[in-house]
Design an enzyme around this catalytic site. Sequence first.
Site, short mmCIF file in Angstrom:
data_model
loop_
_atom_site.label_atom_id
_atom_site.label_comp_id
_atom_site.label_asym_id
_atom_site.label_seq_id
_atom_site.Cartn_x
_atom_site.Cartn_y
_atom_site.Cartn_z
CB THR A 89 -6.95 -10.48 -9.75
OG1 THR A 89 -6.74 -10.22 -11.14
CG2 THR A 89 -6.63 -11.93 -9.45
CE LYS A 123 -7.12 4.88 -19.96
NZ LYS A 123 -8.31 5.75 -19.83
CG PHE A 146 -1.66 -1.30 1.42
CD1 PHE A 146 -2.51 -1.83 0.45
CD2 PHE A 146 -1.43 -2.04 2.57
CE1 PHE A 146 -3.12 -3.06 0.64
CE2 PHE A 146 -2.05 -3.27 2.77
CZ PHE A 146 -2.90 -3.78 1.81
CB ILE A 179 2.51 -5.83 -3.12
CG1 ILE A 179 1.59 -4.97 -4.00
CG2 ILE A 179 3.97 -5.50 -3.41
CD1 ILE A 179 1.69 -3.48 -3.71
N GLY A 180 0.27 -8.63 -3.75
CA GLY A 180 -1.10 -9.06 -3.49
C GLY A 180 -2.05 -8.61 -4.58
CG LEU A 187 -4.49 -7.15 -18.06
CD1 LEU A 187 -3.20 -6.88 -17.30
CD2 LEU A 187 -4.18 -7.61 -19.48
CD GLU A 238 -1.92 3.65 -6.49
OE1 GLU A 238 -2.01 4.06 -5.32
OE2 GLU A 238 -1.17 2.70 -6.81
N PRO A 251 -10.79 -10.01 -14.68
CG PRO A 251 -12.65 -10.27 -16.06
CD PRO A 251 -11.21 -10.71 -15.89
#
Lengths: 338, 171, 735
Positions: C628, C695, C236, C461-462, C624, C699, C626
């Site tokens: 995740t 894109k 994060f 990182i997950g 890429l 965030e 849906p």
Amino acid sequence: MIPFQYTRASDVADAIKQIAADPSAKFIAGGTNLLDLIKYDVATPTRLIDISRLPLRNVEETATGGVLIGALVPNTDLAYHPLIEARYPLLSRSILAGASQQLRNMASTGGNLVQRTRCFYFYDATTPCNKREPGSGCSAISGINRINAILGTSQSCIATHPSDMCVALAVLEAIVHVTGPAGARTIAFADFHRLPDNTPQLDTNLEPDEIITAIELPAKGFSTNYSYLKIRDRLSYAFALVSVAAALELDGDTIKEARVALGGVAHKPWRSSAAEVVLRGQRAEASTFANAADILLRRARGFGHNDFKIGLARRAIVRTLGQAARGTPQSISDKKIR
Amino acid sequence: MTHSGTTKPKGSIAAAPEKIPITLTVNGTEAKLSVAPWTTLLDALRDHLDLTGTKKGCDHGQCGACTVLVDGRRINSCLTLAVMKEGAEVTTVEGLAHNGELHPLQQAFIDHDAFQCGYCTSGQICSAAGLIAEGKAKSADEIRELMSGNICRCGAYPNIVAAIQQAMERS
Amino acid sequence: MASYIGSATSRVDGRAKVTGEAKYAGEFNVPGLVHGYVVDSIIPKGRIVRIDASGALGIAGVIDVLTHSNRPPMADKDDAYKDEVAPEKGSPYRPLYDDRIHFTGQPIALVLAEDWETARVAASQVRIEYQKEAHVTDLHAERTRAYAVDVPEKPRGDAERAFASAAISHAAEYSIPTEHHNPMELFASTAIWENGQLTVYDKTQGVQNVQQYLCKVFNLQPNAVRVMSPYMGGGFGAGLRPQYQVVLTVLAANALKRPVRVMLTRAQMYALGYRPASIERLALGANSGGTLDSMQHEAIAVTSQFEEFARNDTGWGNLLYKSPNAKFEHKLVKLDLPTSCDMRAPGAATGVYALECAMDELAIALKTDPVQLRLQCYSDRHQGEDLPYTSKQLRECYRQGADAFGWSKRNAEPRSMRDGSELVGWGMASGVWEALQVPATVRIVLTANGHAEVATAASDIGTGTYTIMAQVAADMLGLPIDNISVKLGDSTLPQCPVEGGSWIASSVCNAIANTARAVRGDLLELAKATQDSPLSGAGVDDVALIDGKIVSKRDAGRAVSIASAMQSGKAERITREEINQPSEDKSHARNVHSAIFAEVKVDEEIGIIRVTRVVKAVAAGRILNPKTAHSQVMGGVVWGIGMALHEETLYDHRFGRVMNANIAEYHVPVNADIHDIEVIFVDEPDEMVNPLGIKGLGEIGIVGVAAAIANAVYHATGKRVRDLPITLDKVIEFA
């Protein structure tokens, strides 16, 4: 964290003998609060006496129609025990409102009574705190005190007692059974916890060499008209800003008997006999409840961040008594307050 | 303004206590180890038995990442002294799959993408196994409440609830 | 063969995570491992006068206590401590460097012992004598000391005059407290010696960033240290910069010539970076027709005394709304705290919160529906740079989000909707972030058995990087996804920057495409060398790799299997490594957008807020995966709920200390706080932003969510709370 020795008590007498011999020792049962405090350098026992294997895990009916709960009964077992669910549902609900299921699986009934405050300054061993270090001062009075007490405070401490279960036990007028070197005795629940006065280091009237063996519930369980409402900053797994345990005995719309206790607002579960007197014989309606709330909160005093607790508690008392009167206790999982 | 201060003494150590031998049954296998009195079950699992599937997220019972089953019940291993669990049966996330076949909860967590970083996942799955064994949660609201002792900072909660519901239906 | 790209694919690392096999930085146990425990400063500012470690050293099992006065040598120039994402200005903090104390929680000693339990108790025996100095930690008390930093958004027109003469205007101040990332994994590093070289397992979002930093700080040759982070328990932003535990770990490994692990406590993590508290002032002026005439946004945020961390909180309005007059100013206040840092959507999570609350307040002043106001002010161009977008399906986000939510049934009057004892509020907001790309290199090793290894030094990182890379590589190489293995989190792999800013998916996947094209070219050459090759004369872009074959795009009947091409060419493996350079085309703005709709239910008397529904419609180019992607955005929404209602780092400024440095009293949402979250991905084909049209999603999930909730709380209660978090005592006047 400082290191400690570990010993096991073979029976209650042995436990008392061991603790009497070592004033810096502490009993450990569930460990959920004590180990937390040890890791934060708040509690510094040099010996832990493991009492978790003592035979204090029964829940049994008493000759007088009450229930005797062994001090080592885990919180979850107590909350889900058929006798408690049926006859003391207020106790069940209050237990399930606290902590998480994992912690409730570990925590003992006796341990719940002696858990310590969550005051930020008590927990931070680098700041002054009279409860942790008598005479060092109270940082909370002019500090971050949103979670602190509004009732029964003193110049030396504004900490609260964090338990949910104890709020219900106060209403149920439980009796604490303890044993010490001089033998067994009982302590009325109202006398078990202390106000801070100028000895905030003492949370309870339990002697250092005494052990809690059982909690006795009198016969009256208020299983029809009760509610436990807990107000907190997120919807679960958080300590109460304010909580209310209410129990009523009704005759139609008229209150025959009433008990109300507050959590999260004082150094002990807060009751007022005067408030309960004004409820008795009155109609179970909001204006009656508001009168009781006014009396309960008569001497309430805020310290800045926690001023809101006074008004919050007033509304919570009225709501909880309303829930109790209607026989619609607050749900644990549905967070809407009905 | 200048003044000085010293960290407050926290008591001093005479001799470090002797290590204590204990026996645990971990994931069906007897494990003998020697621990300090203050070694938690969590540290015993991770450091002494190299079972690092159980996670340390706070070490204070505030996050649930360390959840394991002891004698069938879910507990926070970080607030449990290893010595106090002498003789206990401990099940960790490593003990849930059998012969390479995932536990229904493990499969459900994959199916519902009930995690991102994976660090709370072992605790979530062990906690969910405890929850199902308790039999107290039926509705989504009840699952949410009784899983609230397991924080997921990635925010997978709705998927966690869906995964548990799937596993409940199939068990 | 169906395309993997765009299909809901379960995480390829899922099994490792649900079985506990996935190992994180503090979980590499080796014989002889030394355990470190950090002793940190209890004062915020001053000097270490004396450290007495004798009490700790006397304990059996304690090996050493490292402090600034006995540590091995470290670099003495700022440059060495400047990592890839360090602020440009200032002197980075140097762990255990000297006797100066810059912030509470600063490490001042490292106790090293044979086991963790001993290190922990020994740490309590280290005595430290301090010389205290006066400190400042309160942004609000120090705001008059704020100074402006350069912001990319330049003023236009005369915003102040236009505001003064606006028909309808709204000006207010909003504030966001300090927040801490609190990833579930504790920060940890394990350094292990292998043949005289050091392998460091670190909790980081950038293995090469840490590797290069360690080389500079310890004056090491590049091949002397390797940094690994195969799994990371949440970042994060907290793991973008190297954290001090990795320095201490390597310091100790060097001093002892033994393997070492240092794991921080949760409390110690409050002395790492944080989202800076900020004060945001918005002033919006509209004409009577309901379009903006003036937009002003000033922000004051926190940084440390020694570094200047600034993420522009202002200027996001330029991406969303037309306004002929505009002015933006970002200011900083230096405090005696650690340097603030990136935390999920830095600048936007806070700046857009204030902007979108202000837009709601303006809509109310204009008696206009909040969605309608946004459509009236909608900009198809980046207002600051006057550029068109590569794509911007934000109108469609508003439409699809509103439809899914049922926005048309909203009664605009506050306190007009209720559900029994609860007031119901519906609020909305916009979200925006950048579609960034960074140079990244991917290596593909294709073996004759039809398996491929795809590697880059990124970290997962997950976010699902392992999985999307496998999907893209499988499609590009025409192989089943099970034949793809992805290697990440190793500094020796091909170059990749830190995982942050939502740039990894686009950067890495386009690099896979480039590398796969090179592999395809090699395969084509092998195929063409076969006798009577059906592909003779074909160029690399005339063929595709499909179902294990090299296939002519014009005539699918003309194909050579990959296996036979490699066999006949006697190629056991094909290894290719290509970089993807971001486009330098400055003719378009590149952004992702979203619309958020939130429902809250607020107990009318008690003020308890429940977020019962959130719909987030996102336009972020090509999705890429849906599955995740949904999780990533949903997680961002959960963060937004926490930001709105729960999260706040509480300082006692008298002591300069965080008083809730734990995750019992620093509240993040728990399961019971989270109900229905619907994520919609709006179709947004975009071949201009990058060849694959990606894109990024890391965030955008959080941006605007807190505003939508704050606006919903206003709609429910008629009470406008501008200072986060919105706790019940701010909603209700408990007189």
